[in-house]
Design a protein around this motif. Structure first.
Motif, PDB file in Angstrom:
ATOM      1  N   ALA A  63       0.677  -1.236  -0.010  1.00  0.00           N
ATOM      2  CA  ALA A  63       0.085   0.040   0.071  1.00  0.00           C
ATOM      3  C   ALA A  63       0.904   1.446  -0.029  1.00  0.00           C
ATOM      4  N   ARG A  64       2.028   1.191   0.683  1.00  0.00           N
ATOM      5  CA  ARG A  64       2.798   2.263   0.788  1.00  0.00           C
ATOM      6  C   ARG A  64       3.712   2.648  -0.705  1.00  0.00           C
ATOM      7  N   LYS A  65       3.994   1.574  -1.143  1.00  0.00           N
ATOM      8  CA  LYS A  65       4.476   2.011  -2.563  1.00  0.00           C
ATOM      9  C   LYS A  65       3.482   1.386  -3.705  1.00  0.00           C
ATOM     10  N   GLN A  66       2.347   1.651  -3.596  1.00  0.00           N
ATOM     11  CA  GLN A  66       1.124   1.465  -4.764  1.00  0.00           C
ATOM     12  C   GLN A  66       1.560   2.176  -5.774  1.00  0.00           C
ATOM     13  N   ASP A  67       1.947   3.377  -5.912  1.00  0.00           N
ATOM     14  CA  ASP A  67       2.260   4.251  -6.875  1.00  0.00           C
ATOM     15  C   ASP A  67       3.551   3.871  -7.763  1.00  0.00           C
ATOM     16  N   LEU A  68       4.289   3.129  -7.354  1.00  0.00           N
ATOM     17  CA  LEU A  68       5.520   2.638  -7.743  1.00  0.00           C
ATOM     18  C   LEU A  68       5.637   1.206  -8.162  1.00  0.00           C
ATOM     19  N   LEU A  69       4.624   0.420  -7.795  1.00  0.00           N
ATOM     20  CA  LEU A  69       4.625  -0.703  -8.347  1.00  0.00           C
ATOM     21  C   LEU A  69       4.623  -1.163  -9.809  1.00  0.00           C
ATOM     22  N   HIS A  70       4.597  -0.084 -10.774  1.00  0.00           N
ATOM     23  CA  HIS A  70       4.816  -0.365 -12.071  1.00  0.00           C
ATOM     24  C   HIS A  70       6.179  -0.779 -12.467  1.00  0.00           C
ATOM     25  N   ASP A  71       7.086  -0.544 -11.523  1.00  0.00           N
ATOM     26  CA  ASP A  71       8.616  -0.738 -11.795  1.00  0.00           C
ATOM     27  C   ASP A  71       8.784  -2.275 -10.755  1.00  0.00           C
ATOM     28  N   TRP A  72       9.376  -3.188 -11.569  1.00  0.00           N
ATOM     29  CA  TRP A  72       9.657  -4.171 -10.693  1.00  0.00           C
ATOM     30  C   TRP A  72      10.664  -4.195  -9.534  1.00  0.00           C
ATOM     31  N   LYS A  73      11.367  -3.438  -9.777  1.00  0.00           N
ATOM     32  CA  LYS A  73      12.296  -3.090  -8.697  1.00  0.00           C
ATOM     33  C   LYS A  73      11.635  -2.942  -7.244  1.00  0.00           C
ATOM     34  N   HIS A  74      10.696  -2.031  -7.451  1.00  0.00           N
ATOM     35  CA  HIS A  74       9.669  -1.627  -6.243  1.00  0.00           C
ATOM     36  C   HIS A  74       8.734  -2.993  -5.748  1.00  0.00           C
ATOM     37  N   VAL A  75       8.520  -3.804  -6.603  1.00  0.00           N
ATOM     38  CA  VAL A  75       7.790  -5.148  -6.317  1.00  0.00           C
ATOM     39  C   VAL A  75       8.915  -6.050  -5.802  1.00  0.00           C
ATOM     40  N   ALA A  76       9.856  -6.053  -6.217  1.00  0.00           N
ATOM     41  CA  ALA A  76      10.748  -7.002  -5.565  1.00  0.00           C
ATOM     42  C   ALA A  76      11.164  -6.631  -4.273  1.00  0.00           C
ATOM     43  N   ILE A  77      11.691  -5.449  -3.946  1.00  0.00           N
ATOM     44  CA  ILE A  77      11.957  -4.637  -2.666  1.00  0.00           C
ATOM     45  C   ILE A  77      11.151  -3.823  -2.171  1.00  0.00           C
ATOM     46  N   PRO A  78      10.643  -4.438  -0.688  1.00  0.00           N
ATOM     47  CA  PRO A  78      11.289  -5.586  -0.184  1.00  0.00           C
ATOM     48  C   PRO A  78      10.452  -6.725   0.010  1.00  0.00           C
ATOM     49  N   ALA A  79       9.311  -6.744  -0.715  1.00  0.00           N
ATOM     50  CA  ALA A  79       8.449  -7.872  -0.705  1.00  0.00           C
ATOM     51  C   ALA A  79       9.219  -9.107  -1.006  1.00  0.00           C
ATOM     52  N   GLY A  80      10.023  -9.258  -1.995  1.00  0.00           N
ATOM     53  CA  GLY A  80      10.632 -10.286  -2.766  1.00  0.00           C
ATOM     54  C   GLY A  80      11.381 -11.035  -1.805  1.00  0.00           C
ATOM     55  N   PRO A  81      12.345 -10.605  -0.919  1.00  0.00           N
ATOM     56  CA  PRO A  81      13.097 -11.257   0.019  1.00  0.00           C
ATOM     57  C   PRO A  81      12.400 -11.780   1.121  1.00  0.00           C
ATOM     58  N   ALA A  82      11.230 -11.098   1.458  1.00  0.00           N
ATOM     59  CA  ALA A  82      10.444 -11.539   2.765  1.00  0.00           C
ATOM     60  C   ALA A  82       9.723 -12.775   2.241  1.00  0.00           C
ATOM     61  N   VAL A  83       9.160 -12.782   1.095  1.00  0.00           N
ATOM     62  CA  VAL A  83       8.266 -13.915   0.560  1.00  0.00           C
ATOM     63  C   VAL A  83       9.067 -14.990   0.642  1.00  0.00           C
TER      64      VAL A  83
END
Length: 434
Positions: free
Chosen positions: A163-183
């Motif tokens: 939710a905090r990064k919702q406006d940046l989720l079009h860029d895969w980097k913001h999807v991957a960090i920090p969600a990627g390592p935690a998942v």
């Protein structure tokens, strides 16, 4: 000549309403109730309560024979399940009272605690069963499955972060960090414990969160493809590949071997017919069907309650899903939408997977039917997760005001009792008689 009499409304004859007005009134009444700000709340509470009660009844019915065969009380498994339900109920009620801001504050500590508990499977506290090492012992008779509570923590944490990064989720980097390592950490720990079924549920949870968060399809597809590759590699080894071959009718589809449980489950469903053989009258639970009170409880429901019972279970899960979709559509907070989607894909997806296994559409992967199957950690975690979603439903625009304006159960009960006393000969307190 006498003039003809004219019947007036209210005198003699009743005015006939215009044709179709009753149907329009009924439609308007249904529409007003459906658009009510508390509809989501009542859908979730009602469906969850009925599934919980049905689960307790079916656990008692499906486990009594095996308990007797083991020399225990026929109520042993049922009493354990009822105890876990009583433990989960106050936690569920507490979860309904926490506002979304409270969940934002505890998201990171909850995830850290979940990872810590999951790491305990590498310590002497670990307990394994049937090839899976995904439980820990906290004392005599107290064993928990940390991955069940990790689902809650990950769902809330993803809601906050995405939710905090919702406006940046079009860029895969913001999807991957920090969600990627935690998942990857949480799911990886579950897969190290060789619990592929639970890992699949985690993938559904993450997929629901990413979808509602608005992750672009190209990124979503890449994540999905990579996940499928990992799952295929994990499922291609050992007993899992035999189960898949049994589903597809391969050489290992031995009805006395790896395909035995699936075969007995289908026989239970088939013998139930339309209305079932009667509650408590299952034949398969007489030590023929393995895990009758757990992973294959849906088969016992189909045998004892028939097609009607299985359709009731599907209807209740559908109502749960509708309630969650309403929360996603009506609540303005992105964090609430994402967390609800994650929990919804977990609970509804796990239910569909369990049912798919029982009816022979999926290989046996060992996931319980939420709120219905026996299992303490799964039951408490599911009740707690539903408490979170019910809290979000209470936070829909206008819902808290509508709930506060309605009389409490105690006041309504007093009013009913007072009315019954008056009809039996009592008098109202402000009567002018005497």
């Amino acid at each position: 000549m006498a003039s003809p009499s004219i019947e007036r409304p209210g005198r003699g004859a009743t005015a006939r309403p215009p044709r179709g007005s009753s149907r329009q009134t009924l439609r308007a009444s249904w529409a007003s109730h459906w658009d009510s700000p508390v509809t989501s709340y009542y859908l979730l509470v009602g469906a969850a309560s009925l599934l919980l009660v049905l689960g307790l009844v079916m656990v008692l019915s499906s486990s009594s024979v095996d308990s007797l065969a083991a020399g225990d009380s026929p109520y042993k498994v049922f009493l354990n399940q009822a105890q876990f339900a009583l433990m989960g109920l106050p936690l569920m009620i507490l979860a309904t009272r926490i506002r979304p801001a409270g969940y934002r504050r505890i998201a990171w500590p909850a995830l850290a605690a979940a990872v810590f508990l999951q790491l305990l499977i590498f310590t002497p506290l670990a307990v394994g069963t049937k090839g899976n090492v995904n439980w820990i012992s906290l004392g005599p008779g107290l064993t928990i499955q940390p991955s069940e509570f990790s689902k809650i923590a990950l769902a809330v944490w993803l809601g906050v972060v995405l939710a905090r990064k919702q406006d940046l989720l079009h860029d895969w980097k913001h999807v991957a960090i920090p969600a990627g390592p935690a998942v990857a950490l949480v799911v990886g720990l579950v897969m190290v414990g060789k619990d592929l079924g639970t890992a699949l549920i985690f993938i559904l949870l993450v997929a629901g969160a990413l979808f509602v968060a608005g992750v672009p399809l190209r990124i979503y597809s890449a994540i999905g493809a990579g996940t499928l590759v990992l799952v295929a590699i994990a499922a291609s080894t050992g007993n899992r590949s035999n189960r898949i071959s049994a589903l597809l009718g391969g050489e290992v589809a031995d009805p006395a071997g790896v395909g035995y449980q699936a075969k007995r489950g289908l026989e239970a469903l088939g013998s139930g017919g339309f209305a079932g053989v009667g509650l408590g009258a299952s034949r398969e639970k007489w030590s023929y069907l393995p895990e009758a009170h757990n992973d294959f409880i849906f088969a016992v429901i189909g045998e004892e309650l028939g097609l009607l019972g299985t359709l009731l279970v599907l209807l209740l899960f559908a109502i749960l899903g509708i309630g969650m979709v309403r929360v996603i559509r009506r609540h303005p907070a992105p964090m609430v939408k994402i967390t609800t989607a994650a929990i919804g894909c977990w609970i509804i997806g796990q239910g569909l997977i369990n049912i798919g296994v029982v009816i022979g559409l999926l290989p046996v992967i060992g996931v319980p039917l939420p709120l219905v199957s026996a299992g303490g950690s799964a039951l408490i975690a599911t009740m707690l997760a539903l408490g979170i979603v019910i809290s979000f439903a209470r936070d829909e625009p206008g819902a808290r005001e509508a709930l506060a304006a309605r009389p409490s159960v105690v006041r309504r009960s007093i009013a009913v009792v007072s009315g019954a006393t008056w009809r039996r000969g009592g008098r109202p307190q402000n009567s002018d008689d005497g």
